[in-house]
Design a protein around this motif. Structure first.
Motif, PDB file in Angstrom:
ATOM      1  N   MET A   1     -48.349 -44.931  26.574  1.00 43.95           N
ATOM      2  CA  MET A   1     -47.180 -45.246  25.744  1.00 43.95           C
ATOM      3  C   MET A   1     -45.966 -45.592  26.600  1.00 43.95           C
ATOM      4  O   MET A   1     -45.151 -46.428  26.230  1.00 43.95           O
ATOM      5  CB  MET A   1     -46.866 -44.062  24.820  1.00 43.95           C
ATOM      6  N   LYS A   2     -45.834 -44.928  27.755  1.00 39.35           N
ATOM      7  CA  LYS A   2     -44.716 -45.235  28.642  1.00 39.35           C
ATOM      8  C   LYS A   2     -44.918 -46.582  29.332  1.00 39.35           C
ATOM      9  O   LYS A   2     -43.977 -47.386  29.441  1.00 39.35           O
ATOM     10  CB  LYS A   2     -44.578 -44.129  29.691  1.00 39.35           C
ATOM     11  N   ILE A   3     -46.124 -46.858  29.779  1.00 35.80           N
ATOM     12  CA  ILE A   3     -46.408 -48.122  30.466  1.00 35.80           C
ATOM     13  C   ILE A   3     -46.211 -49.310  29.533  1.00 35.80           C
ATOM     14  O   ILE A   3     -45.643 -50.337  29.906  1.00 35.80           O
ATOM     15  CB  ILE A   3     -47.837 -48.102  31.046  1.00 35.80           C
ATOM     16  N   PHE A   4     -46.676 -49.182  28.290  1.00 31.09           N
ATOM     17  CA  PHE A   4     -46.573 -50.278  27.316  1.00 31.09           C
ATOM     18  C   PHE A   4     -45.407 -50.056  26.352  1.00 31.09           C
ATOM     19  O   PHE A   4     -45.475 -50.433  25.176  1.00 31.09           O
ATOM     20  CB  PHE A   4     -47.886 -50.410  26.533  1.00 31.09           C
ATOM     21  N   GLU A   5     -44.347 -49.430  26.834  1.00 36.14           N
ATOM     22  CA  GLU A   5     -43.214 -49.071  25.967  1.00 36.14           C
ATOM     23  C   GLU A   5     -42.577 -50.299  25.322  1.00 36.14           C
ATOM     24  O   GLU A   5     -42.268 -50.298  24.127  1.00 36.14           O
ATOM     25  CB  GLU A   5     -42.171 -48.306  26.775  1.00 36.14           C
TER      26      GLU A   5
ATOM     27  N   ALA B   1     -48.909 -47.637  17.006  1.00 38.21           N
ATOM     28  CA  ALA B   1     -48.495 -48.941  17.535  1.00 38.21           C
ATOM     29  C   ALA B   1     -49.308 -49.298  18.778  1.00 38.21           C
ATOM     30  O   ALA B   1     -49.670 -50.463  18.983  1.00 38.21           O
ATOM     31  CB  ALA B   1     -47.009 -48.915  17.862  1.00 38.21           C
ATOM     32  N   LEU B   2     -49.593 -48.293  19.600  1.00 34.32           N
ATOM     33  CA  LEU B   2     -50.410 -48.532  20.796  1.00 34.32           C
ATOM     34  C   LEU B   2     -51.811 -49.005  20.418  1.00 34.32           C
ATOM     35  O   LEU B   2     -52.389 -49.876  21.083  1.00 34.32           O
ATOM     36  CB  LEU B   2     -50.487 -47.252  21.630  1.00 34.32           C
ATOM     37  N   ASP B   3     -52.359 -48.457  19.336  1.00 35.41           N
ATOM     38  CA  ASP B   3     -53.705 -48.854  18.891  1.00 35.41           C
ATOM     39  C   ASP B   3     -53.741 -50.304  18.414  1.00 35.41           C
ATOM     40  O   ASP B   3     -54.821 -50.905  18.365  1.00 35.41           O
ATOM     41  CB  ASP B   3     -54.175 -47.921  17.772  1.00 35.41           C
TER      42      ASP B   3
ATOM     43  N   TRP C   1     -57.010 -53.614  23.453  1.00 30.69           N
ATOM     44  CA  TRP C   1     -57.606 -52.340  23.874  1.00 30.69           C
ATOM     45  C   TRP C   1     -57.969 -52.307  25.351  1.00 30.69           C
ATOM     46  O   TRP C   1     -58.068 -51.224  25.948  1.00 30.69           O
ATOM     47  CB  TRP C   1     -58.872 -52.073  23.044  1.00 30.69           C
ATOM     48  N   LEU C   2     -58.164 -53.465  25.989  1.00 31.09           N
ATOM     49  CA  LEU C   2     -58.696 -53.479  27.356  1.00 31.09           C
ATOM     50  C   LEU C   2     -57.767 -52.802  28.371  1.00 31.09           C
ATOM     51  O   LEU C   2     -58.226 -51.964  29.160  1.00 31.09           O
ATOM     52  CB  LEU C   2     -59.005 -54.910  27.774  1.00 31.09           C
ATOM     53  N   PRO C   3     -56.452 -53.109  28.395  1.00 32.52           N
ATOM     54  CA  PRO C   3     -55.590 -52.413  29.370  1.00 32.52           C
ATOM     55  C   PRO C   3     -55.574 -50.905  29.169  1.00 32.52           C
ATOM     56  O   PRO C   3     -55.637 -50.139  30.146  1.00 32.52           O
ATOM     57  CB  PRO C   3     -54.204 -53.035  29.118  1.00 32.52           C
TER      58      PRO C   3
END
Length: 366
Positions: free
Chosen positions: A115-119, A258-260, A264-266
């Motif tokens: 969640m932090k990486i893809f914020e 939201a992350l889902d 999905w690959l990263p």
């Protein structure tokens, strides 16, 4: 000192490991370092996840530290309870529940960091969802006010139509008496005769009614327009009240959802990274050959096991011998006539006392 700390993190018996070679000590120091840094990653991940929930740095650090210590203790327990044996299959079977637990821990640790990486991407998804929710909220609230507003507007239009119809009727009467005066209609006599006067009186009466109707309907229209304004203000107030709830839709569960929705690959590769970190102590112990530490630990545990088995067998033999002696002693006592007569006498006395007590209880109940 650092090596001793990492050995402590590995859960190895330091007294036994100190008698082993440097290579053996380095192996367990490496396993302990993996356990330690996994706990550090767990602390960072959980602290960030809790910060999104509580929005307080100190609270997030406090509970994150507790979570990191919990993961550290679990990993240390997992590694220390895997015993090396001569069969890789039995070791793998022994490690399977621990690997499953490690996978669960890896999932828990990786999610907050994802969640932090893809914020930024998550914020974009949340913004789109908030916009959709805002529009849906406005439409939902509007369903409460639109029917009332439309009805009030229809009532205003009806009052205006009533005035327009009365104006048309009055204008028609005006045209009629003017045509009568000009001699172009009616009696077709030029001048202001009795018919002209009658038609003019009708027009004047209709004009008075029109003025009264305009005044009365204007008051009604003003009241209805005030109701529309009040409904519009109430609608705006509800929008203003509910909008902060939508704006605050960025909690932990919302971010996970939201992350889902992202590719999905990263996320999967990040999960694999943490899974590798989390299972690396177990895999290292499974793949490493049986060393001197394992032999010495097995020797110490087998010595304790043998001594315990000897004590248990000895107690069982003592119990068995004591049971045989008691059976023989009480068997001989049972054959003595004196004991028999004494027991018989006491039994008779007891039966007599019971019979007397029962008799007295029956007499009292009569």
């Amino acid at each position: 000192m650092v090596q001793q700390f990492f050995i402590l993190c590995s859960g190895a018996d330091t007294d036994i490991l100190n008698t082993c070679s440097k290579g053996e000590q380095n192996k367990y120091a490496g396993i302990g370092a993996t356990v330690f840094f996994t706990a550090i990653m767990a602390f960072i991940a959980s602290a960030y996840a809790l910060f999104t929930v509580f929005d307080n740095v100190y609270t997030a650090i406090f509970f994150g530290l507790i979570w990191g210590l919990l993961i550290f203790n679990l990993d240390r327990f997992i590694v220390s309870t895997i015993k090396k044996s001569n069969s890789f299959k039995s070791e793998l079977l022994q490690a399977t529940p621990r690997i499953i637990l490690a996978i669960i821990i890896a999932i828990v640790i990786s999610k907050p960091l994802e969640m932090k990486i893809f914020e930024k991407e998550i914020n974009q998804v949340l913004l789109e969802e908030k916009n959709t929710m805002t529009l849906a909220n406005k439409e939902q609230i509007a369903t409460q006010f639109t029917p009332k507003t439309e009805q009030l507007k229809a009532d205003i239009l009806g009052l205006k139509d009533e005035i327009a119809n009365k104006e048309a009727e009055t204008n028609a009467l005006y045209d009629t008496y003017i045509s009568e005066a000009e001699g172009t209609a009616g009696t077709k006599l030029l001048g202001k005769g009795p018919v002209y006067k009658e038609k003019k009186d009708k027009h004047d009466a209709a004009l008075a009614e029109l003025q009264s109707l305009k005044q009365m309907n204007a008051e009604k229209i003003s009241a209805l327009e005030a109701q529309i304004v009040a409904l519009d203000m109430e609608y705006a107030d509800q929008i203003t009240t509910t909008q902060p709830i939508i704006d605050g839709f960025d909690g932990l569960m919302a971010r996970i959802n939201a992350l889902d929705k992202l590719p999905w690959l990263p996320s999967f590769f990040i999960f694999l990274l943490f899974l590798t970190i989390e299972t690396s102590p177990i895999i290292a112990k499974l793949l490493s050959p049986k060393g001197s530490y394992d032999y010495k630990l097995e020797d110490e545990e087998s010595a304790v096991k043998t001594w315990v088995n000897q004590k248990v067998n000895q107690r069982e033999k003592v119990l068995e011998t004591d049971s045989l002696l008691n059976n023989k002693i009480y068997g001989e006592i049972a054959e003595e006539e004196e004991i028999y007569n004494y027991k018989k006498q006491k039994a008779e006395e007891l039966l007599k006392l019971q019979a007397n007590a029962f008799h007295e209880a029956q007499l009292k109940s009569l």
